[in-house]
Design a protein around this motif. Structure first.
Motif, mmCIF file in Angstrom:
data_model
loop_
_atom_site.group_PDB
_atom_site.id
_atom_site.type_symbol
_atom_site.label_atom_id
_atom_site.label_comp_id
_atom_site.label_asym_id
_atom_site.label_seq_id
_atom_site.Cartn_x
_atom_site.Cartn_y
_atom_site.Cartn_z
ATOM 1 N N LEU A 80 -7.469 73.082 3.573
ATOM 2 C CA LEU A 80 -6.039 72.805 3.350
ATOM 3 C C LEU A 80 -5.780 71.337 3.028
ATOM 4 O O LEU A 80 -4.632 70.917 2.908
ATOM 5 N N ARG A 81 -6.879 70.564 2.914
ATOM 6 C CA ARG A 81 -6.820 69.123 2.632
ATOM 7 C C ARG A 81 -6.141 68.336 3.747
ATOM 8 O O ARG A 81 -5.607 67.239 3.521
ATOM 9 N N GLN A 82 -6.155 68.888 4.937
ATOM 10 C CA GLN A 82 -5.656 68.179 6.111
ATOM 11 C C GLN A 82 -6.850 67.497 6.788
ATOM 12 O O GLN A 82 -7.234 67.803 7.917
ATOM 13 N N HIS A 83 -7.440 66.571 6.052
ATOM 14 C CA HIS A 83 -8.702 65.976 6.471
ATOM 15 C C HIS A 83 -8.575 65.142 7.740
ATOM 16 O O HIS A 83 -9.514 65.099 8.553
ATOM 17 N N GLU A 84 -7.445 64.474 7.933
ATOM 18 C CA GLU A 84 -7.278 63.645 9.126
ATOM 19 C C GLU A 84 -7.275 64.492 10.388
ATOM 20 O O GLU A 84 -7.737 64.040 11.442
ATOM 21 N N GLN A 85 -6.750 65.705 10.288
ATOM 22 C CA GLN A 85 -6.767 66.595 11.451
ATOM 23 C C GLN A 85 -8.142 67.213 11.647
ATOM 24 O O GLN A 85 -8.538 67.521 12.782
ATOM 25 N N ALA A 86 -8.863 67.408 10.557
ATOM 26 C CA ALA A 86 -10.195 68.011 10.661
ATOM 27 C C ALA A 86 -11.207 67.043 11.256
ATOM 28 O O ALA A 86 -12.113 67.451 12.001
ATOM 29 N N ALA A 87 -11.079 65.753 10.946
ATOM 30 C CA ALA A 87 -12.102 64.762 11.319
ATOM 31 C C ALA A 87 -12.417 64.748 12.814
ATOM 32 O O ALA A 87 -13.606 64.789 13.192
ATOM 33 N N PRO A 88 -11.423 64.677 13.722
ATOM 34 C CA PRO A 88 -11.777 64.632 15.147
ATOM 35 C C PRO A 88 -12.425 65.918 15.642
ATOM 36 O O PRO A 88 -13.209 65.892 16.599
ATOM 37 N N LEU A 89 -12.118 67.050 14.997
ATOM 38 C CA LEU A 89 -12.751 68.307 15.400
ATOM 39 C C LEU A 89 -14.225 68.315 15.023
ATOM 40 O O LEU A 89 -15.078 68.743 15.801
ATOM 41 N N TYR A 90 -14.532 67.844 13.812
ATOM 42 C CA TYR A 90 -15.940 67.715 13.421
ATOM 43 C C TYR A 90 -16.673 66.759 14.366
ATOM 44 O O TYR A 90 -17.802 67.024 14.811
ATOM 45 N N ALA A 91 -16.022 65.628 14.675
ATOM 46 C CA ALA A 91 -16.661 64.624 15.525
ATOM 47 C C ALA A 91 -16.925 65.172 16.924
ATOM 48 O O ALA A 91 -17.993 64.939 17.512
ATOM 49 N N ALA A 92 -15.969 65.920 17.462
ATOM 50 C CA ALA A 92 -16.144 66.492 18.803
ATOM 51 C C ALA A 92 -17.267 67.528 18.804
ATOM 52 O O ALA A 92 -18.110 67.547 19.712
ATOM 53 N N ALA A 93 -17.280 68.372 17.772
ATOM 54 C CA ALA A 93 -18.318 69.405 17.708
ATOM 55 C C ALA A 93 -19.694 68.788 17.562
ATOM 56 O O ALA A 93 -20.695 69.313 18.076
ATOM 57 N N ALA A 94 -19.779 67.650 16.870
ATOM 58 C CA ALA A 94 -21.076 66.997 16.620
ATOM 59 C C ALA A 94 -21.718 66.460 17.887
ATOM 60 O O ALA A 94 -22.931 66.233 17.913
ATOM 61 N N ARG A 95 -20.932 66.249 18.942
ATOM 62 C CA ARG A 95 -21.479 65.662 20.168
ATOM 63 C C ARG A 95 -22.281 66.675 20.992
ATOM 64 O O ARG A 95 -23.000 66.294 21.916
ATOM 65 N N GLY A 96 -22.136 67.946 20.660
ATOM 66 C CA GLY A 96 -22.870 68.975 21.401
ATOM 67 C C GLY A 96 -24.070 69.491 20.624
ATOM 68 O O GLY A 96 -24.630 68.798 19.768
#
Length: 562
Positions: A279-295
């Protein structure tokens, strides 16, 4: 295990035999093998000792030696039911392992021998069906599945996985109505079985315009998801389908109650991030990717590639390079990781892009000779085109492929019991082997280091594009090398020039939705009877064209044949 002796074991040997079996069953394979070897020396005429040795050797992966031990046991007791059954079960496990590795040609004779020795193994019949389907031998695959189905029916057992596989094989065979009927029946019998809904959705997506014109192809799937909010597998499967169908808004709506129920769940966050990115809502997507990457997902190549794609969209090229680099470090044979890393190198002006892709050296474009039985290439292509057109019976492209404005044949093309398709497979393999011989050696290169003299086909299909059709830029994650063979082309493509490039194949331009303003590195005008060959990680697509006639090709993915 029942005893099967050519010569009886004495009491001490029988006790050691039981001890070895216990060790084997508890996972202590080497200790069990040591006892089995000594027993075979002490009682060489006892069939029990040789089949025990065979079982131990099979468990540690020494299959040839295991086969020899079992064959020796059968020589001592020809036709013995117990030895045959145990040998058959060991072979069936080996065949299943070969199937899981994609070594279908090697798996088939192993599974057939397993079933000759022990024909009541339902799972081995299913594995054989899967292997035969993967080899393109559709009718044989269907017969194997029906054999397994009949045995289960006699036992009063219903196995949804098998019914789902039968739907797929019927679709491969062009029996669309039967496939759709079978898929609907399976959904009715097992409404909680997610793969059944996926199969039905895919069938309706491709064939619904003709077979069910008033039906939403995702309607049944959507209704099941609403009725079973606690069926997590079903919810995730529907989310994947919605993303593939490019319905990110609905994906987020579906995920909302799941994420509220499981806050911080990395997998759900990843799905939501993918939808937000679409949906091109990249700013909202970024913290979700970052959080998922920590696991744990942070070590999964599929997730790392998804985050790299997001990073390209947000112009964070360092992050993209980092994610892609980590993906290929974890999975050096992963094609998507290399495609993304090559793109990051290109954006950074890094010469390693040319080392990786080398569009002049690694893209082959060769003429294919007419196979035996055809007077010339023109006669061969005419027969082949006529056969392929009959196989294009879908109403639209598959839900999650690169085809835009066209259709793709179902199942494996090669391996079918069809003379002209067999001739094409032979001619194309010959051309591929000639190309392989021209490639240089490079032990450090992810493509060239894996080169062998020949290949096995990991997938094969035909694509028919209609006017305005194209392939979006993509790579082939299941291949090592990939291809495009031109069977029939519209006059507008044959007559197009280097300015319009209508219908041409292009290399090096990344996936469109990455939003990168990069031009193709190489563009080739297709010609009937010519074959394009390239590493599977190399971005490629086609330029749209306008014509009454269709653009007909065969494509196939390859793995090195070792």
């Amino acid at each position: 295990m029942p005893s099967a002796r050519g010569q009886p074991l004495n009491a001490a040997q029988a006790e050691r035999f039981r001890q070895a079996l216990g060790l084997l069953q508890s996972g202590q394979r080497e200790q069990a093998l040591s006892i089995a070897k000594k027993l075979a020396e002490q009682a060489p005429q006892a069939a029990d000792t040789w089949q025990l040795l065979g079982m131990c050797l099979a468990e540690i992966g020494r299959q040839k030696q295991a086969d020899a031990a079992f064959e020796h046991a059968l020589a001592l007791l020809p036709g013995n039911a117990v030895v045959s059954r145990n040998y058959g079960m060991c072979l069936a496990r080996h065949g299943k392992a070969l199937r899981a590795q994609g070594r279908w040609e090697a798996a088939e004779p192993v599974l057939r021998k397993a079933l000759a020795l022990s024909p009541k193994q339902v799972s081995a019949w299913v594995d054989l069906g899967v292997v035969l389907r993967s080899l393109g031998r559709i009718e044989e695959a269907l017969a194997a599945f029906h054999r397994a189905q009949g045995m289960l029916h006699q036992r009063g057992v219903s196995q949804p996985e098998l019914q789902d596989a039968i739907s797929g094989v019927l679709a491969d065979a062009g029996r669309r109505v039967e496939a759709l009927t079978n898929a609907r029946k399976l959904v009715a019998l097992h409404p909680d079985y997610a793969p059944a809904h996926e199969s039905l959705g895919n069938l309706l997506w491709e064939h619904g315009a003709e077979l069910a014109p008033d039906e939403d192809p995702l309607g049944e799937f959507r209704a099941a998801a609403r009725e079973q909010p606690d069926n997590r597998e079903l919810q995730l499967a529907f989310a994947r389908m919605l993303l593939a169908a490019k319905r990110p808004d609905e994906t987020l709506a579906l995920l909302h109650p799941l994420r509220r129920r499981e806050p911080g769940n990395a997998l759900l966050d990843w799905f939501a991030a993918d939808a937000l990115d679409a949906l091109r809502q990249h700013e909202q997507a970024a913290p979700l990717y970052a959080a998922a990457a920590r696991g744990e997902l942070g070590m999964l190549p599929e997730f790392l590639n998804a985050r790299a794609r997001h990073a390209f969209r947000t112009r964070d090229f360092d992050l993209a390079a980092s994610c892609a680099g980590k993906a290929v470090e974890i999975d050096p044979d992963g094609q998507e990781g290399w495609s993304l890393l090559g793109t990051a190198w290109r954006l950074a002006g890094d010469e390693r892009e040319y080392w990786l892709c080398d569009y002049d050296r690694l893209v082959g474009y060769i003429e294919v000779a007419a196979p035996p039985g055809f007077s010339d290439v023109s006669a061969f292509l005419q027969r082949l085109a006529a056969r392929l057109h009959t196989m294009h019976n879908a109403g639209r492209e598959p839900v999650n492929q690169s085809v835009r404005g066209g259709t793709q044949t179902a199942g494996q093309l090669f391996g079918r019991d069809d003379a002209v398709v067999r001739a094409a497979e032979h001619a194309l393999r010959t051309a591929v082997e000639q190309w392989l011989a021209t490639l240089p050696d490079d032990v450090d290169h992810p493509f060239l280091s894996r080169r062998q003299r020949s290949v096995r086909f990991a997938g094969s299909w035909s694509v028919r594009l209609t006017s305005s059709g194209r392939h979006s830029n993509h790579i082939h994650p299941k291949g090592w090398a990939s291809s495009a063979f031109y069977v029939a082309l519209p006059d507008s493509v044959l007559e197009s020039d280097s300015e319009s490039c209508a219908g041409w194949i292009q290399f090096g331009q990344p996936l469109e939705d990455l939003g990168l303003d990069l031009l193709p590195r190489r563009v080739i005008r297709p010609r009937p009877g010519y074959l394009a060959l390239f590493p599977s990680y190399m971005w490629h697509g086609t330029v749209p064209f306008e014509a009454r006639e269709s653009r007909l090709t065969i494509a196939f993915d390859m793995q090195p044949k070792t």
